[in-house]
Design a protein around this motif. Structure first.
Motif, mmCIF file in Angstrom:
data_model
loop_
_atom_site.group_PDB
_atom_site.id
_atom_site.type_symbol
_atom_site.label_atom_id
_atom_site.label_comp_id
_atom_site.label_asym_id
_atom_site.label_seq_id
_atom_site.Cartn_x
_atom_site.Cartn_y
_atom_site.Cartn_z
ATOM 1 N N UNK B 320 -11.607 18.409 -20.652
ATOM 2 C CA UNK B 320 -11.675 17.994 -22.059
ATOM 3 C C UNK B 320 -10.283 17.641 -22.574
ATOM 4 N N UNK B 321 -9.322 18.475 -22.205
ATOM 5 C CA UNK B 321 -7.936 18.264 -22.623
ATOM 6 C C UNK B 321 -7.405 16.928 -22.124
ATOM 7 N N UNK B 322 -7.677 16.652 -20.854
ATOM 8 C CA UNK B 322 -7.122 15.433 -20.254
ATOM 9 C C UNK B 322 -7.782 14.178 -20.803
ATOM 10 N N UNK B 323 -9.049 14.271 -21.177
ATOM 11 C CA UNK B 323 -9.669 13.129 -21.845
ATOM 12 C C UNK B 323 -8.986 12.899 -23.189
ATOM 13 N N UNK B 425 -9.956 14.207 -30.999
ATOM 14 C CA UNK B 425 -8.804 13.357 -30.656
ATOM 15 C C UNK B 425 -9.285 11.999 -30.157
ATOM 16 N N UNK B 426 -10.311 11.995 -29.329
ATOM 17 C CA UNK B 426 -10.841 10.732 -28.809
ATOM 18 C C UNK B 426 -11.424 9.864 -29.916
ATOM 19 N N UNK B 447 -13.724 7.446 -23.065
ATOM 20 C CA UNK B 447 -13.200 8.813 -23.134
ATOM 21 C C UNK B 447 -14.026 9.661 -24.089
ATOM 22 N N UNK B 448 -14.364 9.058 -25.226
ATOM 23 C CA UNK B 448 -15.138 9.773 -26.261
ATOM 24 C C UNK B 448 -16.532 10.141 -25.723
#
Lengths: 610, 610
Positions: B320-323, B425-426, B447-448
């Motif tokens: 999740x963080x890396x996305x 964030x996405x 990404x979202x």
């Protein structure tokens, strides 16, 4: 509650819409005629829209080299919509309209947005024709608007350009007079346009005979230069196919060419295009430039366009709201039928007991109640704003003026709030479904994708925020803001003696004070850079305060009718208000704190440190 | 800052990862060997993953009637990953491993998640084999784990069933002893399994030679009945193709059949399946039932599985963080290059000035800084937790015990917080792109969509919240919670004398008190129904408090190295901390208020009123 029940309550019990029938314009109408319109729209939406919502998503528009192909279902749905007369619902009887109040029109259109937002109803066609009814010549009304209202032709709005999305002052499409006698064309002063327009919804398709583009462009000055800024912008009618004064096609194609289809995350039933005007692909009379007829005065194009902006933004708000509602209904249905786990009891869980339906879990209820309070609250706000449109148009005198001012202040909220929170509702609808919600076998993931557009088009969140804090709350010496505060205060007074609502009334009073104080503090240095650095958190806090007021007012109305809360619907309204005041309104503290302190953490963050 | 720079800072400056090389297990390692692993993974991710992220989305897995087809790029990427040795990175040298600390392994794997989360690395294969290394027999390790670590075979985890997603106590897959001598099979006590497993990632494909399923099932009691609850669950190795004790395929297909592929919103590079065990499609030795070998003791299956849960949940948190990070980088790049509009100045706007890049607008900066603070903060948290895994495994004595307890409390946050906030964030990354972000020509919409899974799998948000408030903060007399509070207090003491951080330290102290008080008040009546009614708002408030602490600690470290903030990276860390304390931490008030008051608005809302 069904969507129809909710709409009936809001229109009749809350907004007393039939009171409008006392006005001359609506004198032929009654509760019955309003109901008949709602019923017709509900039926068409159920039969022609809802069953094809997924199809419209999977069979994306494509260009076969000659034509843009859309599913047959989209053709059928839009035909049924046009045949219902809804395109001209608000128009005079003489124009073939129904003289329907906008609030009823908006409520009726909500059924289509709920059933399939992207198959679309013709909001742009109506908006386009409405604009011409206000700013066009008689001939332009007769030839263009009338054929749009009938559904024979459709309409677009061409504002953005590839290099100028939100920044209309940078529009670079040029319009030059077409020959010496350009001013004498019966369809309007005739120009030749050259430029590219981006994000044009329904910019190309074969659903009906012709497409009437309304295009923003700049007329060069004497030196051949474009006037910088928005003052230089004019508005033009640019038909895809040339027409004569009788409204017949002349057989000549205008120089408007599809440059590309945008492939989107959602909202795929609607074609979205990049259009080239005047690139010479279809030269008219051997000359370069797309033929366009001036609407209104040169340099006043943006004012003409913005005339329709409030209704367009309410339209986006309703679309966002209805997607939220659709997700709510889908997840409610799922939660009522899906067995999974066991609710906690005082004594823990009994693994041998049969599984419960997931609606029995407290957290699932929380997710459903959040969705209900977001989407029903948003619908109430939209219909409230729609009613203000009716007041502005038909109340006359001071009331009309008050409605206009209130609308100015509320429109950024009507557009932005559902775009943000009904999107959140859609995410919760997925969450209620668990893994199934992440599959394309259930409708909720599509609602979420479709809804993500609404924070972007018709003015992004950032644009709405600047409009609200930079313009609307200040305009005319803060009169709009003061009027809104008066209405909220009236609701507070009305509810502070009702036991179930008194605490909420107090909270709303405090929130209103906090928003007022934050507005002052934001502008206390008079520096736009400081005041507007946190315009979006301000928009969010303002929106939540407005929604809290709406819920308080709606709950008060429900309790008026049923003071002992004997009906489930009353318990629903009061429970939603309670949810909003307990779970949502307290969020404004965090948003307002950065506004009040004119926090420059973001604005002063060095680019190289990202 | 690049991902590599960020990781280097967190691993070296903040977490002093090389200190681990003083321990016997990591004695052969050094900063150089850690760097070499990071470099290799960064390169493979850049060359074999990133270029194919969109392809993996558009060429969804499909079943041709015999085989599940995946893009060649996925085969190539996973082969490169296996060849890098990362599948067994943490294993002993004797098993062919590198004896790498988990924190370095996790950091190295982050590059793949950032490049293409759904092409996947083999997290399940590693997790599966790791589990066997702890609970399997020597033969099971030799035959199954070893061949998974080498990448010759892959692994799955089969927990959920169509009727039992989050509710494992309702697992209905049955396992019965396979003949009288079932206990004497050298691969483990041999059973026949029958049942359906849902949501099985990588449950069917042709990427490598065999698939080793780890399956939860129940062994009927003497009366042939399944024990209700989770106590009756056992764990089995069920290979797709039968193997002998030499690890060779016997040529016999086991009775595991693909019942369907799930068509998902995102994360499409990874096959997700419904599998039928023992339906008779591939009978082994003429008998019904899929052959499975018991792992560990009967009835202890869930304990075996949960042994790997912390790392699996950290793995989801990192994904999740890396996305979030990928979206941040994409939108930062876009914002630096896209001209649009003009920033506000003290004197308004100059329409004739050239357009600015959108990164110059305060609200775009806000959206970028939010993304940076969410995703870099989340990465810091994940690496902190990964380090706790290393401490738990190798520190020994009281320190190991402390690490274990801290991990128990922090794991629900490590899993849930990035799933919620890096998804946000996405959404901001899309918003920065405007209309372009809504098209599939830019990577942010994917990404979202990909990230929306993370709030669902490996325990939903609701499950994490119950785990935290219902179990973790109470366990062992609240010792884990107390340890966490101690660490936060240490950071507060350390920073309260630093001018740039003193106010944050004070805010964190207050937040910690508020969370503690809310925990007490939630449980003050001792009623789980009341305490847990608002478990998710509690999880959100707890998570934001943890992240505030992480940012304070990270900023303190940056200032230690560069007290005058001469470097942009220090300004970045301090600015992120400031953003988090000013814009984010104040949100906890709204979440905690319903926890403290044990608000039952949702729990008591009547079903009929929805």
């Amino acid at each position: 509650m069904t969507l129809r029940t909710t709409i009936d309550f809001l229109l009749n019990d809350w907004l007393d819409t039939t009171a409008l029938t006392e006005r001359a314009r609506f004198a032929d109408h009654s509760r019955e005629t309003f109901d008949a319109v709602l019923e017709t729209c509900e039926r068409i939406a159920r039969e022609k829209y809802a069953p094809f919502n997924r199809l419209a998503d999977t069979q994306e528009p494509h260009f076969d080299g000659e034509k843009v192909i859309l599913p047959q279902a989209t053709h059928d749905a839009q035909k049924a919509y046009a045949e219902s007369g809804m395109l001209s619902a608000a128009q005079d009887y003489e124009m073939g309209g129904m003289q329907l109040p906008y609030s009823v029109e908006a409520a009726a259109n909500a059924f289509f947005a709920c059933a399939s937002v992207s198959i679309g109803t013709g909001m742009l066609t109506t908006g386009n024709a409405n604009l011409l009814m206000v700013h066009g010549t008689d001939m332009q009304k007769e030839v263009f608007a009338k054929n749009e209202f009938s559904g024979r032709w459709s309409g677009t709005m061409c504002l953005s350009e590839p290099q100028a999305g939100s920044s209309l002052s940078d529009v670079a499409t040029k319009a030059v007079p077409d020959g010496a006698d350009f001013a004498n064309d019966p369809l309007g002063p005739r120009y030749r346009l050259k430029g590219n327009k981006m994000w044009i919804s329904s910019g190309e398709h074969e659903i009906n005979e012709n497409i009437i583009h309304l295009v923003l462009a700049k007329i060069p000055d004497a030196d051949g230069k474009l006037v910088p800024g928005t003052r230089g912008i004019s508005l033009f009618i640019v038909p895809k196919k040339m027409v004569n004064t009788q409204g017949a096609l002349t057989g000549v194609r205008n120089d408007v060419a599809l440059a590309g289809l945008n492939h989107k995350l959602g909202w795929r039933g609607t074609t979205n295009t990049l259009l080239n005007f005047g690139e010479g692909k279809f030269p008219v009379e051997g000359q370069a430039g797309a033929v366009g007829y001036l609407v209104g005065k040169p340099g006043k194009g943006l004012a003409c366009m913005f005339h329709m902006m409030n209704e367009a933004r309410i339209g986006v708000g309703i679309a966002a709201t209805m997607l939220g509602m659709a997700g709510y209904y889908a997840s409610l249905e799922y939660a009522k039928n899906r067995p999974q786990g066991r609710p906690i009891t005082g004594s823990g869980k009994d693994a041998a007991a049969p599984q419960s339906r997931i609606i029995e879990h407290a957290d699932v209820k929380r997710m459903l109640l959040a969705q209900k309070s977001y989407s029903e609250g948003a619908l109430a706000l939209e219909l409230y704003c729609a009613r203000l449109v009716d007041e502005h148009h038909t109340a006359g005198g001071a009331e009309a003026e008050e409605a206009r001012l209130l609308l100015e202040v509320l429109t950024p909220i009507a557009k932005s709030w559902p775009s943000e929170w009904c999107l959140e509702a859609n995410s919760l609808a997925i969450q209620v479904h668990g893994g199934y919600g992440y599959t394309r076998d259930f409708p909720v993931e599509q609602y979420w994708r479709d809804n993500r557009l609404n924070m972007i088009h018709e003015g992004t969140h950032g644009i709405q925020a600047m409009d609200l804090l930079g313009r609307k709350v200040l305009m005319e010496d803060g009169k709009g803001m003061a009027l809104l505060a008066n209405r909220m205060t009236a609701t507070i007074h009305r509810t502070s003696g009702i036991p179930a609502l008194a605490a909420h009334a107090k909270s709303l009073g405090r929130a209103l004070q906090d928003v007022g104080a934050a507005t002052q503090q934001a502008w206390s240095t008079g520096q736009p850079t400081e005041a507007l650095a946190n315009a979006v958190p301000y928009l969010q806090a303002f929106g939540h305060t407005v929604l809290a007021w709406i819920w308080l007012d709606v709950a008060a109305c429900a309790l008026d009718n049923d003071p002992k809360q004997e009906q489930l619907s009353t318990q629903g309204h009061v429970g939603c208000a309670r949810f909003f005041f307990h779970y949502e309104l307290p969020k404004i503290g965090a948003w307002l704190s950065v506004v009040q302190s004119r926090d420059l953490t973001c604005a002063s963050f060095p680019e190289g440190a990202f």
